[in-house]
Design a protein around this motif. Structure first.
Motif, PDB file in Angstrom:
ATOM      1  N   VAL A 107      14.509  11.094  14.867  1.00 28.87           N
ATOM      2  CA  VAL A 107      13.750   9.919  14.403  1.00 28.87           C
ATOM      3  C   VAL A 107      13.401   9.005  15.575  1.00 28.87           C
ATOM      4  CG1 VAL A 107      13.834   7.854  12.950  1.00 28.87           C
ATOM      5  CG2 VAL A 107      14.712  10.013  12.079  1.00 28.87           C
ATOM      6  N   VAL A 108      14.351   8.781  16.493  1.00 29.97           N
ATOM      7  CA  VAL A 108      14.040   7.879  17.615  1.00 29.97           C
ATOM      8  C   VAL A 108      13.091   8.555  18.611  1.00 29.97           C
ATOM      9  CG1 VAL A 108      16.176   6.573  17.429  1.00 29.97           C
ATOM     10  CG2 VAL A 108      16.103   8.511  18.978  1.00 29.97           C
ATOM     11  N   PRO A 111       9.522   7.565  16.189  1.00 32.46           N
ATOM     12  CA  PRO A 111       9.923   6.661  15.113  1.00 32.46           C
ATOM     13  C   PRO A 111       8.777   6.092  14.282  1.00 32.46           C
ATOM     14  CG  PRO A 111       9.952   5.500  17.202  1.00 32.46           C
ATOM     15  CD  PRO A 111       9.564   6.914  17.510  1.00 32.46           C
ATOM     16  N   THR A 112       7.550   6.270  14.737  1.00 31.09           N
ATOM     17  CA  THR A 112       6.452   5.614  14.022  1.00 31.09           C
ATOM     18  C   THR A 112       5.478   6.596  13.377  1.00 31.09           C
ATOM     19  OG1 THR A 112       5.250   5.482  16.103  1.00 31.09           O
ATOM     20  CG2 THR A 112       6.497   3.540  15.452  1.00 31.09           C
TER      21      THR A 112
ATOM     22  N   ALA B 149      19.261   0.793  17.815  1.00 33.04           N
ATOM     23  CA  ALA B 149      18.676   2.027  18.357  1.00 33.04           C
ATOM     24  C   ALA B 149      17.307   2.290  17.736  1.00 33.04           C
ATOM     25  CB  ALA B 149      19.614   3.208  18.103  1.00 33.04           C
ATOM     26  N   LEU B 150      17.233   2.116  16.423  1.00 30.93           N
ATOM     27  CA  LEU B 150      15.954   2.369  15.741  1.00 30.93           C
ATOM     28  C   LEU B 150      14.907   1.329  16.132  1.00 30.93           C
ATOM     29  CD1 LEU B 150      17.319   3.371  12.216  1.00 30.93           C
ATOM     30  CD2 LEU B 150      16.332   4.876  13.940  1.00 30.93           C
ATOM     31  N   ALA B 153      13.607   2.071  19.507  1.00 32.62           N
ATOM     32  CA  ALA B 153      12.702   3.223  19.456  1.00 32.62           C
ATOM     33  C   ALA B 153      11.328   2.811  18.917  1.00 32.62           C
ATOM     34  CB  ALA B 153      13.302   4.324  18.586  1.00 32.62           C
ATOM     35  N   VAL B 154      11.331   2.035  17.838  1.00 32.08           N
ATOM     36  CA  VAL B 154      10.057   1.632  17.228  1.00 32.08           C
ATOM     37  C   VAL B 154       9.250   0.762  18.190  1.00 32.08           C
ATOM     38  CG1 VAL B 154       9.028   0.249  15.392  1.00 32.08           C
ATOM     39  CG2 VAL B 154      10.862   1.846  14.853  1.00 32.08           C
ATOM     40  N   SER B 157       7.983   2.787  21.144  1.00 28.55           N
ATOM     41  CA  SER B 157       6.902   3.694  20.746  1.00 28.55           C
ATOM     42  C   SER B 157       5.603   2.932  20.482  1.00 28.55           C
ATOM     43  CB  SER B 157       7.335   4.474  19.500  1.00 28.55           C
ATOM     44  OG  SER B 157       6.312   5.324  19.074  1.00 28.55           O
ATOM     45  N   GLN B 158       5.723   1.816  19.768  1.00 22.55           N
ATOM     46  CA  GLN B 158       4.514   1.037  19.451  1.00 22.55           C
ATOM     47  C   GLN B 158       3.892   0.445  20.714  1.00 22.55           C
ATOM     48  OE1 GLN B 158       5.995  -1.714  16.507  1.00 22.55           O
ATOM     49  NE2 GLN B 158       5.261  -0.453  14.806  1.00 22.55           N
TER      50      GLN B 158
END
Lengths: 626, 247
Positions: A107-108, A111-112, B149-150, B153-154, B157-158
């Protein structure tokens, strides 16, 4: 009664349900240790997330952080599961959290949104159903998924009811499926071996299979069907003590069988074979069958007959989908056997030119050797201890992994060998765990040896799980050939959908097609699905008759050019068409191959970004009048 | 071999009515919830736990086991999938039909098998009592680190996707009109100028300032037939970034 592999303490009498007694303080300390391991697991995930963040920027240290994170997740868990002071509940909770954390590693990574090729194909299937509510609608990205709508249906059920996006529903669904897989496998192995320690170690070994980290965590039909299959085995095994099969159990069993058949072809064949083998072994053993065990004749018969009917009536295209894969694998396997001819180099990362670190290669070989060494002892133990028929079937299925191992040296067979791991490791986990947990691990040196074996298997599994160069999140700004869709691809795909609508025939490369086929809902073409030779449109420095013929045959309405391909060596696999000549795949695309469309009558540029140019093909070109 | 029995509690009085109310409430939330959050609160448990819970608690007289808990989501996913396929086959694959069908099916399964369920609270609570505060703290710590962590990551990534996205120019003919579009993040690119020209004649010129941020604008104008090619370009400072030629 079969000899238990564990002490009474091991077999679960000090779980969470145990009454609190005078050893409460001791239990409290043990619970605290388990909680500390859970904290370490989450720290490991944080490290992996940090590694991906640095990898997105091509910053130093990502590789070290990635491995440190994985080991922070795995090593304390393995240590605690092997700890003789751990309770059943500790082992069950840690097994579940290990499965969940390794799922979150994927997921990481992305993640998007979806990141792997198969995810886009399944997202297209889900989007089709979400858009028009029709089953079996065509899917140009992976046509066979149209015949197995289970995953799309349950995803869309969640999406329609909740209003959440397909991606969020997919993450929730596959995450829950991961918990089902780990939970049911733990409980099945525990019940078969009468040992929570064996079950915990079986989970550690299973989690080391190369497909566990990424492949089985992706949004794909197998990621859902396999957990249902393990749940079915556990359900049938659980029902062995009932004097008669209740309506409740029948409904549950048939629901799982039907859902598996609706979801994934190979898993339905696998579960059919396992149930048949279970029946045969149980019958063959006759009076030697342990008390209470019953051959699952009815579920086996229903599974085999229902699978055959579904294959013949709803999904006959499965033959043409799986047939060539298996035939090629068998042919190259035969060549390997008779002429020692290998057609694939190990650890060459798909020909990308990036070399795998030496220590990873050594770990991968060591993992294989450790498993090969332990399987015979595991099979011996299963036989010596007269474990139930299903335990014998699962353990002996690990032989399939050994048989398929040489196929990794062949170009086409490697896919079969790799993809079978998530099934064969169900047996390998059991066989290896029975050996490693043969004695209580109170002796420190013995426990370290077992831990070392488990870590080697895990590290080796991760080393071959994914190409080294693609194992962490990609840097989209690096000037390399993209291996996953870029923001520009997705923006272009969305623009095409918003401007011209869905269902137009689009010719592009194999990576860019994922965005246009999934997010853009266009009918992307490639050789494998249309029997055309899409590569001829692109691999030509001028507008030859071949270019026009291919465009006309495939009725191409838009040509999408990905400028990152120009002048750069691709990753080694096909670029435009799975049937393209290998010599083309290995060479950089010359600039003139893409420039030839500019200024040509019938090819109008309608979209341009830094990487993407879209040409609209006129009707006269498609009709062949130009 | 006997399966280890690890009960989560003692048999208790039937809770069929409780279950019925839960199913109805979840179904109503999923079908009529005013926003995604409320609909999700109804939909996810209804589809992923409802039918399996009904099947596992139906007709049972012994306590729940971990095995039952493991099978609940598996059975729920299986039954929800089958019901979804059935609804799609008859052309009723919509939100209301799904919510009603799932809630009704769960309830029917529970009723058909004469439900007897159990209480899971007392012994489990008692067993984990001594470590409960630590358990809560640990759960919060694990949840916080995992959420970090999430989140990392978000955000990473964004941010990376935004940085990696480029200026996109589009131009095409539709119904005798020339339609021009621009998509760009001018906070990164600086001010942009889009020009539409035919030969030396400027048909249109549009400015996107650096403070505009993400820009996505469209312009359309009648296009005379056979009057020559139209050049559409976007420039930053004096540098032309993209061009499209409409014949």
């Amino acid at each position: 009664m079969t000899e238990s592999l564990s002490s009474g303490h091991e077999s679960g009498r000090n779980d969470l349900a145990s009454p609190v007694d005078s050893s409460a303080d001791k239990d409290t300390t043990q619970h605290l240790v388990t909680l500390l391991v859970l904290v370490l697991q989450s720290v490991g995930l944080l490290l992996v997330s940090w590694a991906d963040a640095r990898s997105r920027e091509s910053a130093n240290g990502a590789y070290g952080l990635f491995w440190a994170g994985l080991l922070a997740i795995f090593l304390p868990t393995a240590w605690r599961i092997c700890d003789p002071r751990s309770s059943r509940a500790d082992r069950l909770v840690l097994s579940l959290s290990l499965g969940a954390m390794l799922f979150l590693v994927k997921v990481v990574y992305g993640p998007t949104g979806f990141v792997f090729g198969d995810e886009f194909a399944h997202a297209r299937a889900a989007n089709n159903l979400l858009t028009n509510g029709k089953l079996f609608d065509s899917n140009p990205l992976l046509p066979i998924t149209a015949r197995y709508p289970g995953l799309a249906v349950i995803t869309d059920t969640l999406a329609r009811l909740s209003g959440l996006s397909t991606f969020v529903c997919a993450v929730i669904l596959i995450g829950l499926a991961r918990l089902v897989l780990v939970g049911c496998l733990f409980l099945l192995v525990e019940s078969l071996s009468s040992s929570a320690r064996v079950a915990g170690i079986a989970i550690l070994v299973y989690a080391s299979n190369p497909q566990f980290l990424y492949w089985d965590a992706q949004y794909a039909y197998e990621s859902l069907a396999l957990p249902l299959a393990v749940a079915l085995l556990y359900l049938i095994w659980k029902g062995r003590e009932e004097s008669h099969v209740s309506l409740r159990r029948r409904v549950a069993t048939y629901a799982l069988i039907l859902a598996i058949i609706l979801t994934h072809h190979v898993t339905s064949y696998y579960i059919g074979l396992v149930l048949l083998a279970w029946v045969l072994v149980a019958k063959f053993r006759g009076r030697n069958v342990p008390s209470g065990e019953r051959a699952p004749i009815e579920p086996a018969a229903v599974t085999v007959v229902a699978t055959a009917i579904y294959l013949a009536t709803v999904a006959p295209s499965t033959f043409s989908y799986l047939g060539p894969v298996l035939t090629r694998a068998a042919r190259q396997g035969y060549q390997l056997l008779t002429t020692f001819h290998t057609s694939r180099q190990l650890f060459n990362n798909g020909g990308s030119g990036v070399s795998t670190p030496r220590w990873e290669t050594v770990a991968a070989y060591a993992a294989v050797l450790v498993i090969l060494a332990l399987i015979p002892f595991g099979l011996y133990e299963v036989r010596r201890r007269k474990l139930p028929a299903i335990a014998a079937v699962l353990a002996w299925s690990s032989i399939a992994w050994i048989i398929l191992l040489p196929l990794r040296l062949t170009q086409y067979g490697q896919e079969t060998a790799t993809r079978s791991a998530e099934f064969t490791f169900l047996g390998i986990g059991l066989a290896v765990a029975i050996v490693l947990a043969r004695k209580p691990l109170a002796d420190g040196r013995l426990r370290i040896a077992v831990l070392a074996a488990l870590v080697v298997i895990f590290v080796g599994g991760v080393a071959i799980s994914f190409n080294y160069s693609e194992r962490m999140a990609p840097d989209l700004m690096a000037s390399t050939v993209p291996t996953s869709p870029t923001p520009d691809d997705q923006a272009a795909a969305k623009w095409l959908l918003d401007t011209f609508g869905a269902g137009h025939v689009v010719a592009t490369d194999l990576v860019t097609r994922n965005s246009f086929g999934s997010l853009g809902r266009q009918d992307v073409v490639f050789g494998n699905s249309t029997a055309s030779h899409t590569y001829k449109i692109f691999y030509s420095p001028s507008m030859t008759s071949d270019v026009y013929t291919e465009i006309r045959n495939a009725r191409v309405e838009f040509v999408v050019l990905q400028s990152r391909l120009v002048g750069r060596h691709p990753t080694g696999g096909p670029v435009f068409d799975v049937g393209e000549p290998v010599a083309d795949s290995r060479a950089a695309v010359p600039a003139e191959d893409f420039q030839k469309f500019a200024g040509v009558d019938g090819f109008v540029p309608v979209y341009a970004s830094g990487e993407i140019t879209i040409y609209q093909v006129s009707a006269s070109v498609r009709a062949g009048t130009q | 071999v006997s399966e280890p029995r690890h009960s989560m509690g003692r048999p208790a009085q039937p809770h069929l009515w409780t279950y019925a109310v839960c199913c109805a409430a979840l179904g109503l939330l999923a079908a009529l919830g005013p926003n995604v959050t409320l609909r999700s609160v109804g939909a996810l448990p209804l589809a992923l736990l409802g039918p399996g819970t009904a099947l596992c608690m139906a007709g049972r007289s012994r306590p729940w086991t971990y095995g039952d808990l493991a099978l609940v989501p598996a059975l729920s996913i299986a039954i929800s999938t089958i019901l979804g396929v059935a609804l799609a086959l008859v052309g009723l694959f919509d939100r209301t039909a799904l919510a009603i069908t799932l809630a009704a099916a769960s309830l029917l399964i529970a009723i058909a098998c004469r439900s007897r369920t159990t209480s899971t609270a007392s012994r489990a609570t008692r067993a984990v009592g001594p470590t409960a505060p630590v358990l809560v703290i640990a759960a919060v710590v694990v949840a916080a680190i995992t959420a970090s962590a999430l989140t990392l990551a978000v955000r990473s990534s964004q941010h990376h996707s935004t940085q990696a996205s480029d200026v996109a120019l589009s131009a095409y003919q539709a119904n005798g009109q020339l339609v021009v579009g621009l998509s760009a993040d001018t906070s990164r690119t600086g001010p942009l100028v889009v020009r539409v020209t035919r030969g030396a004649v400027v048909l249109g010129e549009f400015h996107a300032t650096a403070s505009s941020g993400t820009t996505a604008f469209h312009w359309s104008a009648p296009l005379e037939a056979d009057s020559g090619a139209v050049l559409v370009s976007v420039a930053s400072d004096a540098h032309t970034l993209r061009t499209l030629t409409i014949p």
